[in-house]
Design a protein around this motif. Sequence first.
Motif, PDB file in Angstrom:
ATOM      1  N   ALA A   1       0.809  -1.060   0.011  1.00  0.00           N
ATOM      2  CA  ALA A   1       0.041  -0.062  -0.143  1.00  0.00           C
ATOM      3  C   ALA A   1       0.859   1.367   0.011  1.00  0.00           C
ATOM      4  N   THR A   2       1.886   1.258   0.689  1.00  0.00           N
ATOM      5  CA  THR A   2       2.731   2.431   0.827  1.00  0.00           C
ATOM      6  C   THR A   2       3.217   2.533  -0.575  1.00  0.00           C
TER       7      THR A   2
ATOM      8  N   ASP B   1       2.362  14.196   5.467  1.00  0.00           N
ATOM      9  CA  ASP B   1       1.846  13.638   6.944  1.00  0.00           C
ATOM     10  C   ASP B   1       1.447  12.319   6.859  1.00  0.00           C
ATOM     11  N   GLN B   2       0.609  11.911   5.703  1.00  0.00           N
ATOM     12  CA  GLN B   2       0.155  10.535   5.370  1.00  0.00           C
ATOM     13  C   GLN B   2       1.477   9.339   5.386  1.00  0.00           C
ATOM     14  N   HIS B   3       2.362   9.801   4.798  1.00  0.00           N
ATOM     15  CA  HIS B   3       3.631   9.028   4.726  1.00  0.00           C
ATOM     16  C   HIS B   3       4.195   8.883   6.130  1.00  0.00           C
ATOM     17  N   GLY B   4       4.492   9.869   6.830  1.00  0.00           N
ATOM     18  CA  GLY B   4       4.670   9.710   8.339  1.00  0.00           C
ATOM     19  C   GLY B   4       3.846   8.881   9.135  1.00  0.00           C
ATOM     20  N   GLU B   5       2.725   8.797   8.758  1.00  0.00           N
ATOM     21  CA  GLU B   5       1.893   7.823   9.444  1.00  0.00           C
ATOM     22  C   GLU B   5       2.073   6.544   9.228  1.00  0.00           C
ATOM     23  N   ALA B   6       2.251   6.298   7.888  1.00  0.00           N
ATOM     24  CA  ALA B   6       2.696   5.057   7.211  1.00  0.00           C
ATOM     25  C   ALA B   6       4.102   4.479   7.841  1.00  0.00           C
ATOM     26  N   LEU B   7       4.982   5.428   8.128  1.00  0.00           N
ATOM     27  CA  LEU B   7       6.129   4.860   8.654  1.00  0.00           C
ATOM     28  C   LEU B   7       6.180   4.784  10.189  1.00  0.00           C
ATOM     29  N   ALA B   8       5.161   5.355  10.810  1.00  0.00           N
ATOM     30  CA  ALA B   8       4.768   5.005  12.555  1.00  0.00           C
ATOM     31  C   ALA B   8       4.518   3.647  12.349  1.00  0.00           C
ATOM     32  N   ARG B   9       3.294   3.473  11.414  1.00  0.00           N
ATOM     33  CA  ARG B   9       2.714   2.015  11.381  1.00  0.00           C
ATOM     34  C   ARG B   9       3.815   1.038  11.136  1.00  0.00           C
ATOM     35  N   LEU B  10       4.634   1.298  10.065  1.00  0.00           N
ATOM     36  CA  LEU B  10       6.007   0.156   9.920  1.00  0.00           C
ATOM     37  C   LEU B  10       6.709   0.112  11.106  1.00  0.00           C
ATOM     38  N   GLU B  11       6.990   1.066  12.005  1.00  0.00           N
ATOM     39  CA  GLU B  11       7.865   0.899  13.016  1.00  0.00           C
ATOM     40  C   GLU B  11       7.037   0.200  14.147  1.00  0.00           C
TER      41      GLU B  11
END
Length: 131
Positions: free
Chosen positions: A32-33, A72-82
């Motif tokens: 999805a990312t 901002d959405q990419h930052g949220e995706a990174l947080a989910r990845l982490e």
Amino acid sequence: ELPELIRLARRVEHVHGERASCPVGLADHLEATFQELLSHMMKEEQVLFPMLLAGKAGQARSPISLMRFEHDQHGEALARLETLTNDITPPADACNTWNALYAGLARLREDLMQHIHLENNVLFLNAERAI
């Protein structure tokens, strides 16, 4: 690198899916990312960057706003990845594939954070000053 990271994530999930430390759902999240990043880059390269190169910073307000929102959405995706990967920390007994996957994820995180920083804090600020 994302297609290779997706392949590695699917392999780790297939082989180690029963382990509590396995990042189940990571491959789908990366897929999805990847699609979101492809769309984002297409908008930048086909719309925003040509506007800025043509000196049309005033017309770029809306695309810049959209890019910031997507960042901002990419930052949220990174947080989910982490969250999925224990802050991109493989277990002590991780196999070579798992370690390679997490090394690639760390590079992806760094590259994406640098991309967001440069655009938000350099490119977009300069464009807004030109308005």
